[in-house]
Design a protein around this motif. Structure first.
Motif, short mmCIF file in Angstrom:
data_model
loop_
_atom_site.label_atom_id
_atom_site.label_comp_id
_atom_site.label_asym_id
_atom_site.label_seq_id
_atom_site.Cartn_x
_atom_site.Cartn_y
_atom_site.Cartn_z
N UNK A 169 0.70 -0.78 -0.15
CA UNK A 169 -0.46 -0.65 -0.02
C UNK A 169 0.82 1.23 0.00
N UNK A 170 0.41 2.22 -0.81
CA UNK A 170 1.64 3.66 -0.61
C UNK A 170 0.74 4.43 0.13
N UNK A 171 1.07 4.82 0.53
CA UNK A 171 0.01 5.65 1.71
C UNK A 171 0.42 6.80 1.46
N UNK A 172 -0.08 7.99 0.64
CA UNK A 172 -0.33 9.46 0.68
C UNK A 172 -0.75 10.62 1.80
N UNK A 173 -0.30 10.86 2.28
CA UNK A 173 0.06 11.77 3.42
C UNK A 173 -0.22 13.34 2.54
N UNK A 184 -8.62 0.02 -4.40
CA UNK A 184 -8.47 -1.28 -4.14
C UNK A 184 -7.69 -1.40 -5.36
N UNK A 185 -6.84 -2.94 -5.49
CA UNK A 185 -6.64 -3.12 -6.86
C UNK A 185 -7.49 -3.66 -7.37
N UNK A 237 -15.18 -6.18 -4.64
CA UNK A 237 -14.41 -4.99 -3.90
C UNK A 237 -13.40 -4.65 -5.19
N UNK A 238 -12.68 -5.40 -6.04
CA UNK A 238 -11.73 -4.73 -6.60
C UNK A 238 -12.26 -3.58 -7.87
N UNK A 239 -11.13 -2.92 -7.74
CA UNK A 239 -10.87 -1.73 -8.82
C UNK A 239 -11.98 -0.92 -8.05
N UNK A 291 -6.03 -3.60 -0.64
CA UNK A 291 -5.46 -2.01 -0.56
C UNK A 291 -4.04 -1.58 -1.47
N UNK A 292 -4.47 -1.09 -2.66
CA UNK A 292 -3.70 -0.42 -3.28
C UNK A 292 -2.98 1.03 -2.79
#
Length: 681
Positions: free
Chosen positions: A105-109, A126-127, A180-182, A222-223
């Motif tokens: 997961x890339x988390x952008x704050x 999500x992926x 959930x995908x996408x 989660x992507x």
């Protein structure tokens, strides 16, 4: 809004407006003040009765409001990167740091500055189904690589792990897994427990955990995560992007980290003082070696775990410099030392809870760093200073100001100057006895303008087509030259050692060849873009003088600055020659005879380097061309809208216009239509 996961009421919240955070990023204040001055000028232009000028002024003001430079954080596993990021954001417990995260997961704050809007939101993407299926069917990068190499046992191992991963995902999410995908889950508020549902499993990926029931519920699909955190101490917005490592089984994290680096100008590499940069970290070195040295900051974290930081830090510094030099890393990267743990303690005011060893290391570091004439500070300020976070914040602020900030300032200043000149001409036209009717016909002026724009775009496209062809030829030539050299080295090895000793070959030469090819492309691209914009601005200025009888010989439109080229971080992607271990030995020993070795090796390396060459073109070369063309088109479209309004009946201000100042001008519709006029032929 996703309804099935309401944020909980955990007590930990971001530290309120805090002087410590302010000191870390106060280097951004001068930039913010200059942007505010330009914004005030643009606000006056946004009150113009000329709708095209008004629209352009608002567009430029939006650029100020949306300005959010990003910093990508990469690092070793267990280097304390998350603890450091939490401290930089002023929320010590925001991201989970005391568990093993599923860090694909890339988390952008997004640090929302003073006067900013939208703080407190969260979004989790999500992926996609295609991405998930690619991982399952092809096994990620490792699966592709092993399959090409004929490493059947490695392929089987990857597939077993992926099957186990899929079954765990299905067990956790049930029938909703595929649905959930996408998709994405969006919230108007968030807390730490909500975040843990998406970015953290709390245990190793393959093992059963005993953590809270909802922990990591969506983590394996989660992507990316985007969190908007209010930080009123900041004068401008800032995005701190926490990336995964580069050491997962399928190399999924490496691909995600490469994409994140491509989207940022500044890269912070976080290392552990206990194990600073060594040859083991070659994957990290490969990534940062393709980022400009001035944009790389190395932060050596966890010096709180050193017995004698005053003595050991210089030794670690020397070791890092030597390792970077040995492996062609960024030679001029700034190296800082500190402790995210100390920073979090200073923010929370809980320094009395520091472990005895950590407290002793803090005193040792203070004696080494603090001068006798250092102003006496509070305990929190002293620990904050020693943590290294203020130095890191200042290093980031300096790079933002000199890089992205400088580009934005140039764009705004040139745009504001152009608006001022256009508005002066528009005012003069309105003051003519017969208005625009006293000038040449609208059709004549606009047809001349369209001829200028069309010629500029055709020349731009033709020159770039030739440049792209040349770039492709250079890349293919680099691949062939490398393959020829490697094959020669392979034959020499076989002649000397025979078939029983495993052969390896350093792919650094290939990366240098490709990097050189890209550098040549970027230099030529900037020349094409600069000439297209400069020539267009000069010809449009001449049209103003002739079409609107401008007497001021100093009248000259300024072209916008060119966009910067993204760093070729894809060149750091792991390929077969970077790998070691049993599967490479098995690949080597499965062949017999010189011809078989040479043919198999040539095929493997050629196929391995093709995705890199394709990505270098699509994500770097094509992206730069597109960005430059959009800059040129935006300049041409904006000027056409202004000129078109000048030669038509001017808009007379009506009662109530002031109340409509914040609404989008009606000229947006024809401007969008005109964009088709400048579409690529």
């Amino acid at each position: 809004m996703y309804e099935d996961a309401t944020p909980t009421s955990r007590t930990s919240r971001p530290v309120n407006e805090n002087r410590l955070i302010a000191t870390a990023f106060d280097g951004l204040e001068p930039l913010a003040e200059r942007l505010a001055e330009v914004d005030a000028t643009l606000a006056r232009h946004a009150k113009s009765p000329d709708r095209a000028i008004l629209a352009e002024a608002r567009r430029l003001r939006r650029m100020i409001r949306e300005f959010e430079p990003s910093v990508t954080m990469i690092g070793q596993v267990k280097a304390g990167k998350t603890t450091l990021i939490n401290a930089m954001c002023g929320w010590p417990d925001l991201l989970p740091a005391d568990v093993n995260p599923w860090t694909s997961v890339v988390t952008s704050l997004h640090l929302v500055p003073r006067h900013g809007r939208g703080a407190g939101r969260a979004s989790f993407q999500f992926f996609s189904e295609d991405g998930w299926n690619h991982l399952l069917k092809r096994g990620g990068r490792v699966g592709e690589l092993a399959s090409r190499a004929g490493a059947d046992e490695e392929v089987a191992k990857v597939r077993r792990q992926l099957e186990e991963m899929r079954e765990k995902s299905r067990a956790r999410l049930g029938r909703r897994f595929e649905m959930l995908l996408g998709q994405s889950h969006d919230y108007d508020s968030f807390d730490e427990e909500l975040i843990e549902r998406y970015v953290c499993l709390g245990d190793d990926f393959w093992d059963d955990g005993d953590g809270p029931q909802n922990q990591g519920r969506f983590a394996d699909i989660t992507k990316s995560a985007d969190l908007w955190v209010a930080r009123p101490e900041l004068p401008v917005g800032l995005c701190i992007r926490d990336t995964p490592g580069v050491n997962d089984t399928f190399m999924v994290r490496e691909q995600i980290t490469i994409r994140a680096l491509r989207g940022s100008r500044i890269c912070v590499l976080v290392l552990s003082a206990q194990q600073a940069l060594t040859s083991v970290d070659l994957a990290l070195i490969r990534l940062i070696s393709n980022v400009k040295s001035r944009d790389v900051i190395i932060f050596v974290n966890r010096i709180d775990e050193l017995a004698d930081p005053g003595r050991e830090v210089p030794e670690i510094h020397a070791s890092i410099v030597e390792t970077l030099k040995k492996h062609d890393g960024p030679a001029d990267a700034e190296i800082l030392f500190g402790s995210g743990l100390w920073a979090g303690s200073a923010l929370a005011g809980s320094f009395e809870t520091l472990a005895p060893d950590s407290a002793q290391a803090l005193l040792n570091w203070a004696e080494a760093c603090m001068e006798d004439d250092t102003p006496r500070e509070s305990t929190e300020e002293m620990i904050w200073h020693l943590s290294g976070v203020p130095a890191l914040g200042q290093a980031i602020a300096e790079r933002v100001t000199k890089e992205e900030g400088a580009v934005l300032e140039a764009r705004l200043e040139r745009g504001a100057r152009n608006l001022q000149q256009s508005q002066t001409v528009a005012r003069a036209v309105r003051d003519l006895p017969q208005g625009a009717a006293a000038l040449a016909s609208a059709e004549t002026i606009l047809s001349q303008y369209d001829a200028i724009a069309t010629e500029a775009l055709h020349a731009f496209d033709a020159r770039f087509a030739a440049l792209q062809q040349n770039f492709q030829e250079r890349v293919e030539s680099a691949r062939q030259r490398f393959l020829s050299r490697a094959t020669t080295a392979l034959i020499k090895h076989l002649d000397i050692y025979g078939e029983n000793e495993v052969w390896t070959y350093d792919p650094t030469g290939l990366r240098l060849l490709l990097r050189s090819s890209y550098a040549v492309f970027v230099k030529s691209a900037h020349k094409i873009g600069d000439e297209a914009l400069t020539t267009s601005a000069a010809r449009i200025s001449d049209l103003y003088r002739m079409g609107f009888e401008v007497q001021d010989q100093d009248f000259a439109l300024q072209p916008p600055p060119l966009p910067e080229a993204a760093p070729p971080v894809v060149l750091g992607q792991t390929i077969a020659l970077d790998m070691s271990g049993g599967w490479w030995s098995r690949f080597w020993r499965r062949y017999r005879g010189y011809d078989a070795y040479v043919d198999s090796f040539s095929k493997l390396i050629f196929e391995e380097t093709k995705p890199i060459a394709d990505a270098l073109k699509a994500d770097n070369a094509d992206a730069l061309e597109q960005a430059m063309r959009e800059t040129l088109c935006g300049f041409l479209e904006g000027q056409r809208a202004i000129i078109a309004e000048m030669v038509q009946t001017p808009h007379a201000p009506q009662p109530g216009d002031e109340a409509a100042q914040d609404q989008e001008p009606k000229t947006d519709r024809p401007r969008r239509a005109r964009r088709l006029r400048f579409a690529r032929s």
